[in-house]
Each structure stands twice: as C-alpha cells, then as structure tokens.
Scaffold this active site. Structure first.
Site: not given
Length: 356
Positions: A215, A234, A236, A290
C-alpha cells in the site's frame, strides 16, 4: 475505468482550501500530541523507537549472531516496531522503488483514476481514498495505491501502473527481496519463542500462501494538520509489516501511554510486528498502536508491505508452546478473515457506544 466515489484528497489539498471539510476533522480525544511533526521528530528526550542492525543476523560467530538476534527479539517484545538497518536490500533498489511510486503519484489525478478501485464491489486493489465509515463519517487525509505484490502467480498485473515504465520490474524485485527478509525475521522470532526456526513461517502460510500486499500511502500537505490524521490509530492485522518512506516524519507510536514520533533513519526499513504474530506468540511479541500524522509543508509518502496469512486456510491462535498453567491463551481461535471482521465490529461498537 471505475468512476471515483469521493474527491481525492490530493485534489482537495491542491484546490487552495484554507480549512478542511468537517469529515476530515478528528474527534477531540484523538488530537493529543498533534504538534508540529518536524519539531516532534527532533526531540531527543524520552523513549525512541529502537534501531536494529541486522548485519550480524547470520554471523559465523555464534556469540555475535546471538547478540544481534537477542536485540531483535527484545525490540519485538518491548515495542513491536523498529528501524531495520543493514537489512540486505540495497539503498539503490529502495531509492528506485520510491522514485517509481512517486512518479505514479505525480501523474495527473485523471490518469491515476484509470486505476481506481471500487471498494463497494470488493475490488480493493488499485488507486483509492478512504470511504467514510457509516457510523463516524470520518475520513483520513490520504490517497493510496494498493496491490498484491507476492507470490508472483497470485498478482493481478492488469491493475499495476504502466507509468512509470520501470514500476513493475522494480516493485517485483523489491517484493521478492522483502520476502527473503521476512523469512529471516520469522526465523529469529521463532527461535526467540523456543520454537523450531521455520515454525512461525509455516504457521502464517509458508512460501506458497503468505501474501505480500503493498500500500503506497500518499499524504498531501494539509492546511490544518492539527485537526486531521493521515491514518487513524490502529494495529496492523498482518504477521509483519515493512515500511519505506520519503524521509518526511509522520509515524507515531503509542508507547507506555504516550504518542511518540518516530525519527527518520536513512536507508532503514521500519518493521511492525502485526496482530497475527502477537496472537501466535500469545502476546509475547507486541502489535503496537500507531497512526500517521500530516503537515502543512511537505507531502509524505510511505510504502507499506503487509505480510498476511491466507484469509481462511489457517486458524490463528496462541501456539501450544506459548500457553501454560500460568499463562492462559489470550486470544480465541479465529481465521485471519474472522480476526479482521472482529476488529471492524469492535470498532463499530466503540463508535456507537454513548460518550461517558
């Protein structure tokens, strides 16, 4: 061509607006430690994201090798994020990958729209912007390009950018080298849990099934950076995430109750431990919260590669060796897809909960 579903953030940013639309303004409680990111990055006091030198990860000298691996393991247990240096991927290749991605984002928006994704129909690969979450209506200050880059036989080359001409070759070589680095890291993390070297890699799908999804995040300049986020807080879902960036700060980690701005370390790859490894290790390795902050002065671009297990084939749960009478399993068994759904459901529930 798929028609765009929302104005691109890049178009908004370049339209000359002085105030950002209300759907980009984050709730008050999210706006802590949102000072000038360039000032934040310069701060030397307090906790700093560890830098791990991988030069000796395969050293002939067992003592030297062990010291390197121990540092990596410690960073994975304490922080769950680190700058990797001497990781074996050449500076030249990383620079060229970044130039190619930047060249794609420098194309006119109309050109990029030819690669637009269509999230509503499940076509998530391609050029996109965050769709509003129905509950909160919140948007993030970023556009992105998302596509599966490894294994090669699972790629959909029809959505890879044709411009610049070397994009496909460079991204393919980089993905292949990252895949090798992932094996090395997973081996060390396995040994760190007292498991056989290949165990964690096997548990996340092995060479055949572990997917690498890239991404490229494009964060335009923002007229009110103190009110917006490039990416909201969020963890990962991946096993591991590897990140390159264009040396503009913006990554913040929530460590010991505080938001800490990661420094930009030249020629490093930022690596996150994702939820998948946190679950398999029964919480011994951390998946850290993060977020990405934005700024007024410089465009920030990052290249995140998420190493993900197959969605349905594997049940993720703490490995038996990580569970004991004194350490109960911290996570229920779920497929990777169920874990993603659980996080989305929980987030929706949290957003709908009445304010206290």
């Amino acid at each position: 061509m798929v028609t765009s579903v929302a104005p691109r953030v890049e178009s908004l940013a370049s339209s000359g607006i002085q105030t950002i639309p209300k759907e980009y303004i984050r709730p008050q409680e999210e706006l802590t430690n949102m000072g000038n990111v360039f000032e934040e990055e310069k701060k030397d006091e307090g906790s700093q994201v560890p830098t791990i030198d991988l030069r000796d990860i395969d050293s002939e000298d067992p003592e030297v090798r062990e010291r390197c691996r121990e540092e990596l393991k410690k960073a994975a247990m304490d922080w769950g994020v680190m700058h990797l240096v001497n990781h074996g991927i050449s500076d030249d290749l990383m620079d060229r990958v970044k130039k190619a991605g930047e060249a794609f984002f420098n194309l006119p928006v109309e050109e990029k729209e030819k690669y637009a994704n269509d999230q509503k129909t499940g076509q998530i690969q391609g050029y996109g912007s965050k769709l509003a979450n129905n509950t909160s209506g919140q948007l993030e200050w970023e556009d992105y390009f998302f596509h599966l880059v490894y294994p090669e036989d699972k790629r959909d080359m029809s959505i890879w950018p044709k411009t610049p001409a070397d994009y496909t070759e460079l991204t393919s070589v980089y993905a292949k080298q990252l895949r090798g680095l992932a094996t090395k890291i997973l081996s060390v993390l396995s040994l760190g849990l007292g498991l056989e070297e290949g165990r964690l890699e096997e548990e996340v799908g092995g060479l055949e099934e572990l997917l690498l999804q890239m991404k490229i995040n494009y964060y335009p300049k923002c007229p009110q950076p103190e009110l917006a986020l490039g990416v909201e807080a969020h963890t990962d879902v991946s096993a591991l995430t590897f990140i390159l960036h264009n040396m503009v700060p913006g990554l913040q980690l929530f460590y010991k109750g505080k938001w800490i701005t990661a420094k930009c370390v030249p020629n490093s790859i930022v690596m996150h431990i994702g939820d998948t490894i946190e679950i398999l290790s029964n919480g011994k390795y951390k998946s850290i919260l993060h977020r990405g902050v934005v700024n007024k002065e410089k465009v920030r671009i990052s290249w995140a590669v998420f190493c993900e297990p197959p969605k349905e084939k594997i049940i993720l749960k703490p490995l038996p060796e990580t569970v004991s009478e004194t350490e109960a399993a911290m996570f229920p068994p779920r497929t990777f897809q169920q874990h993603i759904q659980h996080k989305l459901f929980k987030k929706t529930q949290d957003l709908q909960a009445p304010a206290k």
